[in-house]
Design a protein around this motif. Structure first.
Motif, PDB file in Angstrom:
ATOM      1  N   GLU A  79      -0.351   8.958  -8.350  1.00 18.92           N
ATOM      2  CA  GLU A  79      -0.883   8.789  -8.495  1.00 18.92           C
ATOM      3  C   GLU A  79      -1.410   8.505  -9.871  1.00 18.92           C
ATOM      4  OE1 GLU A  79      -6.547   9.793  -9.153  1.00 18.92           O
ATOM      5  OE2 GLU A  79      -4.588  10.663  -7.531  1.00 18.92           O
ATOM      6  N   VAL A  80      -1.764   6.348 -10.506  1.00 17.13           N
ATOM      7  CA  VAL A  80      -1.199   5.967 -11.304  1.00 17.13           C
ATOM      8  C   VAL A  80      -2.768   6.728 -12.182  1.00 17.13           C
ATOM      9  CG1 VAL A  80      -0.919   3.760 -13.037  1.00 17.13           C
ATOM     10  CG2 VAL A  80       0.085   4.713 -11.223  1.00 17.13           C
ATOM     11  N   PRO A  81      -2.405   7.210 -14.048  1.00 20.77           N
ATOM     12  CA  PRO A  81      -3.667   7.115 -13.675  1.00 20.77           C
ATOM     13  C   PRO A  81      -5.138   6.125 -14.085  1.00 20.77           C
ATOM     14  CG  PRO A  81      -1.840   7.835 -15.699  1.00 20.77           C
ATOM     15  CD  PRO A  81      -1.130   6.516 -15.124  1.00 20.77           C
ATOM     16  N   GLY A  82      -5.656   6.479 -13.576  1.00 21.76           N
ATOM     17  CA  GLY A  82      -7.152   4.922 -13.654  1.00 21.76           C
ATOM     18  C   GLY A  82      -7.609   4.625 -12.517  1.00 21.76           C
ATOM     19  N   GLY A  83      -6.700   5.447 -11.184  1.00 19.45           N
ATOM     20  CA  GLY A  83      -6.693   5.581  -9.638  1.00 19.45           C
ATOM     21  C   GLY A  83      -6.276   5.351  -8.840  1.00 19.45           C
ATOM     22  N   ALA A  84      -5.093   4.170  -9.390  1.00 24.26           N
ATOM     23  CA  ALA A  84      -4.126   3.817  -8.003  1.00 24.26           C
ATOM     24  C   ALA A  84      -3.255   4.539  -7.632  1.00 24.26           C
ATOM     25  CB  ALA A  84      -3.246   2.760  -8.313  1.00 24.26           C
ATOM     26  N   THR A  85      -2.558   4.585  -6.394  1.00 18.01           N
ATOM     27  CA  THR A  85      -1.123   4.954  -6.730  1.00 18.01           C
ATOM     28  C   THR A  85      -0.316   4.713  -5.798  1.00 18.01           C
ATOM     29  OG1 THR A  85      -2.183   5.299  -3.913  1.00 18.01           O
ATOM     30  CG2 THR A  85      -2.908   7.129  -5.194  1.00 18.01           C
ATOM     31  N   VAL A  86       1.096   4.947  -6.068  1.00 23.13           N
ATOM     32  CA  VAL A  86       2.594   4.215  -6.297  1.00 23.13           C
ATOM     33  C   VAL A  86       3.159   4.853  -5.338  1.00 23.13           C
ATOM     34  CG1 VAL A  86       4.355   3.281  -6.565  1.00 23.13           C
ATOM     35  CG2 VAL A  86       2.171   3.483  -8.391  1.00 23.13           C
ATOM     36  N   ASP A  87       3.642   3.669  -4.169  1.00 17.88           N
ATOM     37  CA  ASP A  87       4.797   5.028  -2.763  1.00 17.88           C
ATOM     38  C   ASP A  87       6.500   4.329  -3.249  1.00 17.88           C
ATOM     39  OD1 ASP A  87       5.310   7.282  -1.217  1.00 17.88           O
ATOM     40  OD2 ASP A  87       4.409   6.485   0.294  1.00 17.88           O
ATOM     41  N   LEU A  88       6.586   5.326  -3.742  1.00 17.91           N
ATOM     42  CA  LEU A  88       8.375   4.602  -4.014  1.00 17.91           C
ATOM     43  C   LEU A  88       9.142   4.787  -2.182  1.00 17.91           C
ATOM     44  CD1 LEU A  88       9.085   5.391  -7.560  1.00 17.91           C
ATOM     45  CD2 LEU A  88       8.689   3.278  -6.912  1.00 17.91           C
ATOM     46  N   HIS A  89       9.931   3.192  -1.874  1.00 17.77           N
ATOM     47  CA  HIS A  89      10.303   3.951  -1.080  1.00 17.77           C
ATOM     48  C   HIS A  89      12.174   2.950  -1.301  1.00 17.77           C
ATOM     49  CE1 HIS A  89       7.236   4.012   1.816  1.00 17.77           C
ATOM     50  NE2 HIS A  89       6.340   3.891   0.443  1.00 17.77           N
ATOM     51  N   ARG A  90      13.009   3.378   0.038  1.00 21.69           N
ATOM     52  CA  ARG A  90      15.180   3.156  -0.616  1.00 21.69           C
ATOM     53  C   ARG A  90      14.789   2.092  -0.334  1.00 21.69           C
ATOM     54  NH1 ARG A  90      16.594   6.250   3.163  1.00 21.69           N
ATOM     55  NH2 ARG A  90      17.487   4.330   4.735  1.00 21.69           N
ATOM     56  N   ALA A  91      15.622   1.187  -1.166  1.00 19.38           N
ATOM     57  CA  ALA A  91      15.388  -0.036  -1.394  1.00 19.38           C
ATOM     58  C   ALA A  91      17.265  -0.427  -1.146  1.00 19.38           C
ATOM     59  CB  ALA A  91      15.158  -1.384  -2.815  1.00 19.38           C
ATOM     60  N   GLY A  92      18.144  -0.066  -1.155  1.00 22.28           N
ATOM     61  CA  GLY A  92      19.483   0.477  -0.571  1.00 22.28           C
ATOM     62  C   GLY A  92      20.330  -0.714  -1.854  1.00 22.28           C
ATOM     63  N   HIS A  93      20.430  -1.417  -3.304  1.00 22.88           N
ATOM     64  CA  HIS A  93      20.051  -1.949  -3.369  1.00 22.88           C
ATOM     65  C   HIS A  93      21.096  -1.446  -4.964  1.00 22.88           C
ATOM     66  CE1 HIS A  93      20.973  -5.345  -6.364  1.00 22.88           C
ATOM     67  NE2 HIS A  93      19.725  -4.668  -7.324  1.00 22.88           N
ATOM     68  N   ILE A  94      21.254  -0.239  -5.957  1.00 26.56           N
ATOM     69  CA  ILE A  94      21.872   0.306  -6.396  1.00 26.56           C
ATOM     70  C   ILE A  94      21.869   1.762  -6.264  1.00 26.56           C
ATOM     71  CG2 ILE A  94      22.260  -1.202  -8.257  1.00 26.56           C
ATOM     72  CD1 ILE A  94      20.637   0.308  -9.548  1.00 26.56           C
ATOM     73  N   LEU A  95      22.010   2.673  -6.907  1.00 26.58           N
ATOM     74  CA  LEU A  95      21.723   4.298  -7.232  1.00 26.58           C
ATOM     75  C   LEU A  95      20.604   4.535  -7.177  1.00 26.58           C
ATOM     76  CD1 LEU A  95      22.174   7.047  -6.644  1.00 26.58           C
ATOM     77  CD2 LEU A  95      23.480   7.288  -8.695  1.00 26.58           C
ATOM     78  N   GLY A  96      19.554   4.967  -6.560  1.00 33.80           N
ATOM     79  CA  GLY A  96      18.068   5.139  -7.233  1.00 33.80           C
ATOM     80  C   GLY A  96      16.667   3.621  -6.539  1.00 33.80           C
ATOM     81  N   SER A  97      17.003   2.870  -6.145  1.00 32.81           N
ATOM     82  CA  SER A  97      16.442   1.661  -6.093  1.00 32.81           C
ATOM     83  C   SER A  97      15.886   1.362  -5.245  1.00 32.81           C
ATOM     84  CB  SER A  97      17.005   0.068  -5.712  1.00 32.81           C
ATOM     85  OG  SER A  97      18.340   0.587  -4.545  1.00 32.81           O
ATOM     86  N   ALA A  98      14.676   1.098  -5.816  1.00 35.02           N
ATOM     87  CA  ALA A  98      12.904   1.108  -4.533  1.00 35.02           C
ATOM     88  C   ALA A  98      12.417   0.449  -4.335  1.00 35.02           C
ATOM     89  CB  ALA A  98      12.066   2.667  -5.116  1.00 35.02           C
ATOM     90  N   PHE A  99      11.178  -0.042  -3.555  1.00 28.59           N
ATOM     91  CA  PHE A  99      10.871  -0.847  -3.551  1.00 28.59           C
ATOM     92  C   PHE A  99       9.076   0.080  -3.539  1.00 28.59           C
ATOM     93  CE2 PHE A  99      11.637  -0.650   0.956  1.00 28.59           C
ATOM     94  CZ  PHE A  99      10.862  -0.403   1.453  1.00 28.59           C
ATOM     95  N   ALA A 100       8.281  -0.754  -4.240  1.00 35.01           N
ATOM     96  CA  ALA A 100       7.355  -0.319  -4.510  1.00 35.01           C
ATOM     97  C   ALA A 100       5.962  -0.264  -4.073  1.00 35.01           C
ATOM     98  CB  ALA A 100       6.958  -0.174  -5.944  1.00 35.01           C
ATOM     99  N   VAL A 101       5.414   0.534  -3.267  1.00 42.37           N
ATOM    100  CA  VAL A 101       4.078  -0.219  -2.963  1.00 42.37           C
ATOM    101  C   VAL A 101       3.086   0.655  -3.998  1.00 42.37           C
ATOM    102  CG1 VAL A 101       2.133   0.331  -0.878  1.00 42.37           C
ATOM    103  CG2 VAL A 101       4.655  -0.230  -0.191  1.00 42.37           C
ATOM    104  N   LEU A 102       1.735  -0.031  -3.901  1.00 37.33           N
ATOM    105  CA  LEU A 102       0.382   0.466  -4.816  1.00 37.33           C
ATOM    106  C   LEU A 102      -0.670   0.174  -4.265  1.00 37.33           C
ATOM    107  CD1 LEU A 102       2.848  -1.269  -6.487  1.00 37.33           C
ATOM    108  CD2 LEU A 102       1.045  -1.140  -8.502  1.00 37.33           C
ATOM    109  N   GLU A 103      -1.212   1.088  -4.062  1.00 37.02           N
ATOM    110  CA  GLU A 103      -2.747   1.013  -3.765  1.00 37.02           C
ATOM    111  C   GLU A 103      -3.799   1.640  -4.266  1.00 37.02           C
ATOM    112  OE1 GLU A 103      -5.093   2.828   0.473  1.00 37.02           O
ATOM    113  OE2 GLU A 103      -2.827   3.325   0.318  1.00 37.02           O
ATOM    114  N   PHE A 104      -4.654   0.317  -4.242  1.00 40.93           N
ATOM    115  CA  PHE A 104      -6.199  -0.454  -4.916  1.00 40.93           C
ATOM    116  C   PHE A 104      -7.298   0.308  -4.223  1.00 40.93           C
ATOM    117  CE2 PHE A 104      -2.325  -2.030  -7.089  1.00 40.93           C
ATOM    118  CZ  PHE A 104      -2.998  -1.742  -8.824  1.00 40.93           C
TER     119      PHE A 104
END
Length: 275
Positions: A146-171
């Motif tokens: 949960e991000v300050p202000g109420g939104a949420t962020v979920d990170l999913h594996r992107a396979g680009h470099i070590l630790g890389s992710a794509f982000a899903v933000l929900e408002f």
């Protein structure tokens, strides 16, 4: 109402910064440096378009400099919120930011010594203290945050470099996916990107959107190495440091193991290792 502003990676492939605003909440996805031609690098010195102190959080998709390298500059201007990223990105980005800060200071000192800067004295965009403050803001997460202000962020594996992710933000009930840089299905060291969940809007990278990657020609690489070493030469191989060097070392190990190239000493030049 939600708005999306491109603050980088538009007209050029570097400087990725995407500002998402909803009500009074501001989230910055990626915080990259502009690189390349001087006209792009100069944009790193422009004032940030909004007050950095008003940004609720930064979400990093991965640790390449064009996606995380402006973070110490943002902190220098007043950002104090969390930097949401995967544990792997936190580890790699810490190395990248410290190295970038060292180079910023070194370049300013060189410009002062050689007298080629228009500024007196020439100053770095940020320094080591700024990088350390930025690193202390890292909030590694392996799940929904949960991000300050109420939104949420979920990170999913992107396979680009070590630790890389794509982000899903929900408002509320609206979901935005920001791809970052996506990896290939056949990466020799990393798992492939995860399948994305259902979302309302997708913001996707398009650097290689108009071409197909050619598979590595193992036989040609081995042939060139054998021909060079047979005449007593040295093979100099420039590599994009993060990820690409690891892939290249993996390939050389395999070629030597299979007897396709002689077993040779391999030296990797890295400013991080030299220090």
């Amino acid at each position: 109402m939600t708005s999306l502003t491109f603050l980088g990676a538009a007209g050029t492939v570097t400087g990725s910064k995407f500002l998402i605003e909803r009500d009074r909440q501001r989230i910055l996805v990626d915080c990259g440096l502009f690189q390349g031609d001087a006209r792009w690098r100069r944009r790193n010195w422009d004032p940030f378009p909004v007050d950095p102190a008003s940004v609720s959080a930064v979400v990093l998709t991965h640790a390449h400099l064009d996606h995380c390298g402006y973070l110490p500059g943002l902190v220098r201007q007043g950002f104090t919120g969390p930097v949401i990223c995967t544990p792997g990105t936190a580890e790699v980005a810490s190395i990248v930011l410290r190295d970038a800060a060292h180079l910023q200071v070194e370049d300013a000192q060189h410009a002062r010594a050689e007298g080629y800067s228009r500024h007196d004295p020439p100053l770095p965009l940020f320094d080591t203290a700024d990088a350390e403050r930025a690193i202390r803001l890292f909030a590694p997460s392996a799940g929904r945050v949960e991000v300050p202000g109420g939104a949420t962020v979920d990170l999913h594996r992107a396979g680009h470099i070590l630790g890389s992710a794509f982000a899903v933000l929900e408002f509320d009930s609206s979901r935005l996916l920001v791809s970052g840089d996506l990896g290939r299905q056949e990466h020799p060291l990393l798992l492939p990107p995860e399948l994305p969940p259902a979302v309302d809007t997708i913001l996707v990278e398009a650097t290689y959107g108009d071409r197909r990657h050619q598979p590595l020609d193992h036989a040609r690489l081995a042939r060139l190495i054998r021909a060079t070493t047979a005449r007593g030469g040295v093979v100099l191989m420039p590599a994009f440091a993060i990820d690409r060097t690891a892939v290249l070392l993996h390939e050389l190990t395999g070629l030597a193991r299979d007897g396709l190239i002689p077993r040779l000493p391999v030296y990797v030049n890295s400013p991080c290792w030299q220090r």
